[in-house]
Design an enzyme around this catalytic site. Structure first.
Site, PDB file in Angstrom:
ATOM      1  N   LYS A 168       5.220  43.375  -0.590  1.00 14.10           N
ATOM      2  CA  LYS A 168       6.138  42.265  -0.721  1.00 14.10           C
ATOM      3  C   LYS A 168       6.165  41.418   0.556  1.00 14.10           C
ATOM      4  O   LYS A 168       6.534  40.247   0.534  1.00 14.10           O
ATOM      5  CB  LYS A 168       7.570  42.783  -0.964  1.00 14.10           C
ATOM      6  N   GLU A 209      -1.467  38.572   5.140  1.00 11.21           N
ATOM      7  CA  GLU A 209      -0.631  39.765   5.342  1.00 11.21           C
ATOM      8  C   GLU A 209       0.451  39.457   6.367  1.00 11.21           C
ATOM      9  O   GLU A 209       0.280  38.597   7.230  1.00 11.21           O
ATOM     10  CB  GLU A 209      -1.552  40.911   5.793  1.00 11.21           C
ATOM     11  N   VAL A 228       0.035  43.655  10.980  1.00 17.78           N
ATOM     12  CA  VAL A 228      -1.014  44.666  11.097  1.00 17.78           C
ATOM     13  C   VAL A 228      -0.575  45.691  12.125  1.00 17.78           C
ATOM     14  O   VAL A 228      -0.236  45.337  13.253  1.00 17.78           O
ATOM     15  CB  VAL A 228      -2.357  44.063  11.560  1.00 17.78           C
ATOM     16  N   ASP A 229      -0.577  46.930  11.704  1.00 19.93           N
ATOM     17  CA  ASP A 229      -0.224  48.009  12.632  1.00 19.93           C
ATOM     18  C   ASP A 229      -1.477  48.862  12.855  1.00 19.93           C
ATOM     19  O   ASP A 229      -2.259  48.604  13.760  1.00 19.93           O
ATOM     20  CB  ASP A 229       0.953  48.794  12.049  1.00 19.93           C
ATOM     21  N   SER A 230      -1.705  49.861  12.010  1.00 16.75           N
ATOM     22  CA  SER A 230      -2.927  50.664  12.147  1.00 16.75           C
ATOM     23  C   SER A 230      -4.149  49.910  11.620  1.00 16.75           C
ATOM     24  O   SER A 230      -5.283  50.230  11.983  1.00 16.75           O
ATOM     25  CB  SER A 230      -2.781  51.965  11.363  1.00 16.75           C
ATOM     26  N   GLY A 231      -3.924  48.935  10.739  1.00 16.20           N
ATOM     27  CA  GLY A 231      -5.024  48.214  10.122  1.00 16.20           C
ATOM     28  C   GLY A 231      -5.501  48.835   8.825  1.00 16.20           C
ATOM     29  O   GLY A 231      -6.382  48.288   8.158  1.00 16.20           O
ATOM     30  N   THR A 278      -4.060  49.076   5.887  1.00 11.23           N
ATOM     31  CA  THR A 278      -3.781  48.258   4.705  1.00 11.23           C
ATOM     32  C   THR A 278      -4.809  47.132   4.572  1.00 11.23           C
ATOM     33  O   THR A 278      -5.400  46.934   3.510  1.00 11.23           O
ATOM     34  CB  THR A 278      -2.353  47.671   4.788  1.00 11.23           C
ATOM     35  N   LYS A 323       0.818  44.451  15.954  1.00 10.19           N
ATOM     36  CA  LYS A 323       1.457  45.288  16.967  1.00 10.19           C
ATOM     37  C   LYS A 323       0.444  45.631  18.045  1.00 10.19           C
ATOM     38  O   LYS A 323      -0.681  46.032  17.752  1.00 10.19           O
ATOM     39  CB  LYS A 323       1.999  46.566  16.328  1.00 10.19           C
TER      40      LYS A 323
HETATM   41  P1  IMP Z   1      -0.964  49.249   8.648  1.00 13.87           P
HETATM   42  O1  IMP Z   1      -1.612  49.619   7.355  1.00 13.87           O
HETATM   43  O2  IMP Z   1      -0.677  50.435   9.528  1.00 13.87           O
HETATM   44  O3  IMP Z   1      -1.684  48.150   9.397  1.00 13.87           O
HETATM   45  O4  IMP Z   1       0.484  48.737   8.310  1.00 13.87           O
HETATM   46  C1  IMP Z   1       0.685  47.540   7.748  1.00 13.87           C
HETATM   47  C2  IMP Z   1       1.835  47.605   6.769  1.00 13.87           C
HETATM   48  O5  IMP Z   1       2.907  48.436   7.227  1.00 13.87           O
HETATM   49  C3  IMP Z   1       2.393  46.235   6.626  1.00 13.87           C
HETATM   50  O6  IMP Z   1       1.891  45.635   5.461  1.00 13.87           O
HETATM   51  C4  IMP Z   1       3.878  46.454   6.531  1.00 13.87           C
HETATM   52  O7  IMP Z   1       4.223  46.572   5.172  1.00 13.87           O
HETATM   53  C5  IMP Z   1       4.139  47.759   7.158  1.00 13.87           C
HETATM   54  N1  IMP Z   1       4.682  47.633   8.524  1.00 13.87           N
HETATM   55  C6  IMP Z   1       4.087  48.029   9.673  1.00 13.87           C
HETATM   56  N2  IMP Z   1       4.872  47.809  10.722  1.00 13.87           N
HETATM   57  C7  IMP Z   1       6.001  47.240  10.241  1.00 13.87           C
HETATM   58  C8  IMP Z   1       7.228  46.773  10.865  1.00 13.87           C
HETATM   59  O8  IMP Z   1       7.446  46.830  12.084  1.00 13.87           O
HETATM   60  N3  IMP Z   1       8.156  46.254  10.026  1.00 13.87           N
HETATM   61  C9  IMP Z   1       7.970  46.175   8.682  1.00 13.87           C
HETATM   62  N4  IMP Z   1       6.853  46.581   8.070  1.00 13.87           N
HETATM   63  C10 IMP Z   1       5.873  47.124   8.834  1.00 13.87           C
HETATM   64 MG    MG Z   2       3.114  44.826   3.997  1.00 13.98          MG
END
Ligand code: IMP
Ligand code: MG
Length: 181
Positions: A47, A103, A106-109, A111, A135
């Site tokens: 979302k 998107e 991006v945290d870990s990437g 997704t 991040k």
């Molecule tokens: P990744 O797969 O670790 O890169 O995380 C990405 C997904 O985690 C994003 O699409 C968000 O939905 C969620 N996410 C990561 N960090 C946050 C945050 O600080 N606030 C809200 N959602 C987050």
């Molecule tokens: Mg998201």
């Protein structure tokens, strides 16, 4: 507005004005890069990206259509598992189309990498990624084509981002207090 911060929130990290400036810069870059393309296929990741996508798309000067995908990570908010599940797919085939994944963060990437690999397998004419926020933690190995800005490694909410579906429609991005988890 800042003196009326919700008690769950520690501070405003990125103001509404700053967000809108970054959105405008991104829209200009994308419009320049895709100039001459008959149609750009924007894929918003639900979302969280719906507000960013709405603002970004309305500033684009290239013809585009908007579609959505929904994914879910195993585990609750904040959990880093790396397993991503497709919850809702696109409405149309993207073969031969110019596709841009939009998107929120991006945290870990994991997704974005999952979505990129999934859509790349459908043979689009081109495939790129855009994220408003990344991040800074050095773990992200996925390289985003269009990036708004970086933030510290804290949980943030607002401008589409949520914690357990809360605070999503704040106009700014704020840091959640650790005790609100
Ligand atoms: P990744 O797969 O670790 O890169 O995380 C990405 C997904 O985690 C994003 O699409 C968000 O939905 C969620 N996410 C990561 N960090 C946050 C945050 O600080 N606030 C809200 N959602 C987050
Ligand atoms: Mg998201």
């Amino acid at each position: 507005m800042i003196d009326e911060l919700h008690p769950d929130l520690a501070r405003v990290l990125v103001s509404e004005v700053t967000i809108q400036q970054h959105v405008q810069v991104l829209a200009q870059q994308i419009s320049t890069d895709y100039a001459g393309v008959d149609r750009l296929y924007l894929v918003g990741v639900l979302k969280g990206a719906f507000i960013f996508l709405a603002d970004l798309a309305r500033q684009l000067t290239v013809p585009h259509i908007v579609d959505f995908m929904a994914v879910s990570s195993y585990g609750q908010a904040g959990a880093v598992s790396g397993a991503v599940r497709l919850m809702m797919d696109l409405r149309e085939p993207i073969r031969g189309q110019h596709v841009l994944i939009v998107e929120d963060i991006v945290d870990s990437g994991h997704t974005l990498r999952y979505l990129y690999n999934t859509l790349q397998g459908r043979q689009p004419a081109s495939l790129k990624t855009c994220a408003l926020v990344r991040k800074q933690q050095g773990q992200t190995t996925f390289s985003v084509d269009y990036l708004g800005f970086e933030i510290p490694d804290v949980w943030v909410v607002g401008y589409g981002l949520d914690y357990a579906d809360r605070h999503r429609t704040l106009p700014y991005i704020a840091e959640l207090k650790p005790q609100a988890f």
